[in-house]
Design an enzyme around this catalytic site. Structure first.
Site, PDB file in Angstrom:
ATOM      1  N   ASP A  85      14.686  21.260  -9.348  1.00 24.10           N
ATOM      2  CA  ASP A  85      14.358  22.339  -8.413  1.00 24.10           C
ATOM      3  C   ASP A  85      12.841  22.557  -8.430  1.00 24.10           C
ATOM      4  O   ASP A  85      12.270  22.799  -9.494  1.00 24.10           O
ATOM      5  CB  ASP A  85      15.078  23.621  -8.836  1.00 24.10           C
ATOM      6  CG  ASP A  85      15.016  24.702  -7.765  1.00 24.10           C
ATOM      7  OD1 ASP A  85      14.000  24.793  -7.053  1.00 24.10           O
ATOM      8  OD2 ASP A  85      15.988  25.473  -7.663  1.00 24.10           O
ATOM      9  N   THR A 135      19.622   8.440  -7.604  1.00 24.58           N
ATOM     10  CA  THR A 135      20.453   9.633  -7.652  1.00 24.58           C
ATOM     11  C   THR A 135      20.984   9.927  -6.248  1.00 24.58           C
ATOM     12  O   THR A 135      20.545   9.331  -5.259  1.00 24.58           O
ATOM     13  CB  THR A 135      19.665  10.859  -8.142  1.00 24.58           C
ATOM     14  OG1 THR A 135      18.812  11.315  -7.088  1.00 24.58           O
ATOM     15  CG2 THR A 135      18.818  10.528  -9.368  1.00 24.58           C
TER      16      THR A 135
END
EC number: 2.1.1.33
Length: 213
Positions: A118, A191
């Site tokens: 984040d 990912t």
């Protein structure tokens, strides 16, 4: 990311005790016993749905991997993958990164991966970034001397701020790419976020940084 709550997640994970570690503090200093070998341990802080950690575990069976994901409703997806396709060298924890010292001794973790963390873009939230100095101190305390962090992100500002915080902390940079997929290494495991952002044409930034201790 909007997180869909799964009230059944924790109970389900606890049933998979060979994968999910419900009380990791009991294993501090004894993770080799959990894995039943002395192989190096790599952790991924913020594992999401587990594409990276399971891909790495498949590519490197001689390494033990631990997925760190604070949200139970996300971590359960990793556990489900490992139930469907067992990998004996992966464990899953739902803990906060700031508490890692409670679960690992100095040098017990051989490498830390941070993937698409984040960005916390507002300045007042800088302390929440996983590359902020307090987190860097935490990782240093569980890594060996000259331990490494491998970091990937699509967020240029987060990448730049991470370079600054790591440099100010005294770390050195061993490898860096400002557009990873232009000459993508054969061993790169993507990912879920990496696939998504790359498809949108966004460059992927990556670095490997070493503690100078």
């Amino acid at each position: 990311m909007r997180l869909r709550h799964k009230p059944w997640a924790l109970d389900y994970m606890k049933e998979q005790s060979s994968i999910y570690i419900a009380d990791p503090a009991t294993l501090i200093g004894n993770w080799s016993n959990e894995f039943k070998n002395d192989n190096p341990i790599y952790i991924e802080v913020g594992s999401g749905k587990g594409a990276f950690i399971t891909g790495m575990a498949n590519q490197y069976p001689e390494i033990n991997f631990i997925a760190i994901e604070v949200f139970e409703s996300v971590a359960v997806t990793i556990v489900q993958k490992l139930v469907d396709q067992p990998q004996s060298n992966v464990r899953v924890l739902t803990v906060d990164a700031k508490d890692l010292r409670d679960f690992f001794e100095k040098g017990e973790v051989a490498r830390v991966y941070l993937n698409f963390s984040d960005p916390w873009p507002k300045s007042r939230h800088a302390k929440r970034r996983l590359t902020y100095k307090t987190f860097l101190s935490t990782y240093e305390d569980i890594l060996p001397d000259k331990g490494q962090i491998h970091f990937k992100t699509d967020n240029r500002k987060l990448f730049e701020s991470s370079l600054m915080t790591m440099s100010a902390y005294g770390m050195t940079f061993d490898w860096m790419s400002l557009d990873l997929h232009v000459n993508e290494p054969e061993n790169n495991i993507r990912t879920e976020y990496e696939e998504r952002f790359s498809a949108l044409g966004q460059p992927i930034y990556r670095m490997e940084a070493t503690y100078d201790n």
